[in-house]
Design a protein around this motif. Structure first.
Motif, short mmCIF file in Angstrom:
data_model
loop_
_atom_site.label_atom_id
_atom_site.label_comp_id
_atom_site.label_asym_id
_atom_site.label_seq_id
_atom_site.Cartn_x
_atom_site.Cartn_y
_atom_site.Cartn_z
N ARG A 218 41.66 -11.18 12.93
CA ARG A 218 41.58 -10.98 11.75
C ARG A 218 39.91 -10.12 11.63
O ARG A 218 40.06 -9.03 11.07
CB ARG A 218 41.53 -11.80 10.14
N ARG A 278 31.31 -7.22 5.30
CA ARG A 278 31.38 -7.90 3.47
C ARG A 278 30.82 -6.73 2.97
O ARG A 278 29.51 -6.17 2.94
CB ARG A 278 31.54 -8.66 3.82
N ASP A 279 31.66 -7.53 1.05
CA ASP A 279 30.24 -7.19 0.22
C ASP A 279 29.17 -7.91 0.20
O ASP A 279 28.93 -9.30 0.57
CB ASP A 279 31.25 -7.05 -0.79
N ARG A 299 30.61 -2.53 2.38
CA ARG A 299 31.86 -2.33 2.50
C ARG A 299 31.95 -1.94 1.42
O ARG A 299 32.56 -0.56 1.77
CB ARG A 299 32.84 -3.20 2.67
N THR A 300 31.92 -2.09 0.74
CA THR A 300 32.17 -0.85 -1.01
C THR A 300 31.58 0.18 -0.72
O THR A 300 32.24 0.96 -1.49
CB THR A 300 31.74 -2.17 -1.89
N HIS A 458 42.37 -3.63 3.07
CA HIS A 458 41.95 -4.45 2.71
C HIS A 458 41.35 -4.74 1.79
O HIS A 458 40.28 -4.25 2.20
CB HIS A 458 41.85 -5.05 4.24
N GLU A 459 41.39 -5.58 0.59
CA GLU A 459 40.53 -5.70 -0.29
C GLU A 459 39.75 -4.52 -1.14
O GLU A 459 38.44 -4.87 -0.56
CB GLU A 459 39.34 -6.42 -0.11
N PRO A 461 37.96 -3.10 -2.99
CA PRO A 461 36.73 -3.04 -3.98
C PRO A 461 37.41 -2.86 -5.86
O PRO A 461 37.65 -1.51 -6.24
CB PRO A 461 35.82 -1.94 -4.57
N SER A 498 48.36 -6.26 3.01
CA SER A 498 46.88 -6.29 2.39
C SER A 498 48.37 -4.79 1.08
O SER A 498 47.80 -4.90 -0.71
CB SER A 498 46.46 -5.07 2.83
N SER A 501 49.87 -6.92 -1.82
CA SER A 501 48.66 -8.19 -2.16
C SER A 501 48.05 -6.79 -3.72
O SER A 501 47.94 -7.29 -4.75
CB SER A 501 47.82 -8.61 -1.90
N ILE A 502 48.55 -5.39 -3.03
CA ILE A 502 47.28 -5.31 -4.41
C ILE A 502 48.49 -4.58 -5.32
O ILE A 502 48.46 -4.43 -6.59
CB ILE A 502 47.09 -3.59 -3.93
N GLU A 505 49.03 -6.90 -7.82
CA GLU A 505 47.74 -7.46 -9.42
C GLU A 505 48.39 -6.01 -9.86
O GLU A 505 47.03 -6.27 -11.12
CB GLU A 505 46.26 -7.25 -8.84
#
Length: 566
Positions: A218, A278-279, A299-300, A458-459, A461, A498, A501-502, A505
């Motif tokens: 990952r 990463r953030d 990253r954001t 992925h993730e 923001p 991913s 998951s979004i 939400e």
């Protein structure tokens, strides 16, 4: 009579007597010839002060021979902050040399040489002093210099610097400083020009941190994704540095030694931007920029920059500006002219960039106005959806990980002309087209609306999730979803998770979804068999090669009929 200003002495001043402090301050009154590293008299004077203190002393001198900084301690303790150094870039030295003392009879340590590299010093002269080898003459201490070392940077990726063998003070003071510096500057300039050929965008050093709970696969997939993001934003990743820690360092994300390694790598490869995978918190960004002297982007902010480039419609630009301002507002503290974000490059683009250095209150007012406009946009799109529903035209939203081929699929199925490219977030604004699909009841064909949406990642923001809620509601209000997956990507299984998951939400649960594996022409038989085994109900296509599209149309008809019936 005007008072002479007292120059500051930096570093470790604890326990220093006032008489010793005056000796250090008097060094500012010295001026050296421009063609020598130091004079014997000046070197012996520094050695005497250092011996009296029992501590190293560092004296920084510009090319005019003026002493510009005096410090007690090592180069690390007395170094010039990066933001106070001349900002010449990787093709130039800083125009400052340092003469330092050392109480051990050994060459300068790697830590000392790293500090030389971070400051891009013209040269470093190390005076090693013999322990106890000092005489008292006339009540004053006279330092005895055992041997000296001369170090300077070199423009070669294999090695950052070179250190001379032990030299006598007479040999050192007889060398031509100006000729050495002129030669080095010319070498650095040639090396920099060679690196800069055909390189229009940012030169990026990528930093990855693997913490507990993140598998090696990952972590590697994440680094590759951020590399693609940098390329999409117009930059080029020159080098990747990695570190493994149980958790991020609260001040600098990575450890102190890694920060020094990053700073040294920035100077070696000529990077003008550091990107983390990463953030980062506002404090972490400020600390890193202060210690390294180069812009730091997380990253954001990287994703926001891409969105700023991709937004074409007024609605898209509006949402990008809102996301940028909300993200950057807490990061304005400490942003002086030296680190202004208005200079161009990754992390500086977008409709809201001219607002970044204004007062915080003005930015907050701007955010409030943008929020109102986004709310109006949300209401407008809701009315459009109601009109479509009133006409009883079913809608299908095309969702999926970024660069999965959603826009290409929309183009080949509806003859649309949506921009496509092998890039992340190639399209940002949603596009809706009509499509005729077979009716599973063998009646008149069904007309549906197919909407291409912004790609997921992925993730994703939270700031983008909030700002683009008007766009993402195209997903929640659709009768059904077409989930497109790039089967040729090594992390296709992670991409599915991913996206799911979004979707989970979303404030409103989306309708039924049909899984579509794209780019099957680019995968081997084992991968195809694995996907078929794990997802037997999925459709397998190649949008670019127009493979499996008829099967997809039939399955779309079944999906819409089921969604409308429910």
């Amino acid at each position: 009579m005007a008072r002479v200003p007292i120059e500051p002495v930096y570093g470790n001043l604890q326990g220093i007597k006032s008489s010793q402090l005056k000796q250090l301050q008097r060094l500012y009154q010295q001026r050296l010839p421009g063609d020598c590293f130091t004079t014997p008299e000046f070197a012996q004077r520094i050695a005497a002060i250092s011996t009296d203190l029992g501590q190293p002393v560092c004296v920084y001198i510009n090319r005019r021979g003026q002493v510009i900084r005096v410090g007690v301690g090592t180069l690390r303790q007395t170094r010039i902050p990066p933001l106070e150094l001349p900002r010449y870039g990787a093709e130039r030295l800083s125009g400052i040399r340092c003469i330092s003392t050392q109480l051990k009879l050994e060459p300068p340590s790697e830590s000392t040489l790293t500090m030389m590299a971070i400051q891009r010093l013209d040269a470093l002269v190390v005076l090693t002093l013999t322990g106890g080898g000092f005489e008292r003459r006339g009540g004053g201490a006279t330092g005895y210099i055992k041997e000296t070392y001369l170090a300077h940077l070199v423009p070669h990726p294999e090695t950052n610097w070179t250190v001379s063998p032990p030299l006598s003070l007479d040999v050192l003071t007889g060398q031509d400083f100006s000729s050495l510096v002129e030669g080095l500057e010319e070498e650095f300039r040639r090396e920099f020009v060679g690196q800069a050929v055909d390189q229009q965008g940012d030169r990026v050093l990528l930093v990855g941190l693997q913490t507990d709970g993140i598998t090696a696969q990952r972590f590697q997939d994440g680094l590759e994704e951020v590399t693609r993001l940098v390329e999409t934003a117009g930059g080029e990743v020159l080098q990747i540095l990695k570190q493994r820690r149980s958790h991020p360092h609260p001040q600098t994300v990575v450890g102190e030694g890694k920060v020094e390694e990053i700073a040294r790598a920035v100077q070696t490869i000529g990077a003008n931007l550091i990107v983390f995978d990463r953030d980062l918190s506002p404090a972490q960004v400020r600390n890193l920029e202060t210690q390294i002297g180069v812009r730091v982007v997380d990253r954001t902010e990287l994703i926001l920059d891409i969105f700023a480039q991709r937004a074409q419609s007024g609605a898209g630009k509006l949402q990008v500006e809102l996301a940028q301002l909300e993200y950057r507002l807490p990061r304005l503290t400490g942003r002086g002219q030296a680190m202004s974000r208005l200079g161009g490059g990754i992390g500086t683009r977008g409709p809201g960039e001219t607002k970044l250095e204004t007062e915080r209150r003005a930015i907050q007012r701007r955010i409030s106005r943008l929020q109102q406009e986004v709310d109006q946009l949300q209401a407008h799109r809701a009315r459009l959806r109601q009109q479509r529903q009133h006409r009883e035209v079913p809608s299908v939203a095309v969702v999926g990980y970024t660069n999965a081929g959603k826009s290409t699929l929309l183009n080949v199925m509806t003859n649309a002309e949506v921009y496509t490219a092998d890039q992340l977030f190639a399209t940002l604004d949603p596009t809706t087209r009509r499509l005729v699909v077979p009716n599973p009841l063998n009646q008149e064909p069904l007309q549906i609306l197919l909407t291409d949406t912004v790609g997921f990642i992925h993730e994703l923001p939270p700031s983008l999730m909030d700002a683009f809620r008007a766009t993402l509601e195209e997903v929640t209000e659709a009768n059904a979803l077409l989930h497109v997956v790039d089967l040729s990507h090594p992390a296709w299984q992670s991409h599915i998770r991913s996206v799911m998951s979004i979707l989970s939400e979303m404030p409103i649960a989306p309708g039924p979804a049909l899984l579509v594996f794209n780019k099957i022409d680019q995968v081997d038989g084992d991968t195809l068999a694995l996907a078929q085994e794990e997802h037997p109900q999925a459709v397998f296509i190649s949008a670019s090669e127009r493979l499996g599209l008829e099967t997809l149309r039939q399955r779309l008809g079944q999906l819409v009929h089921y969604a409308v019936s429910c």
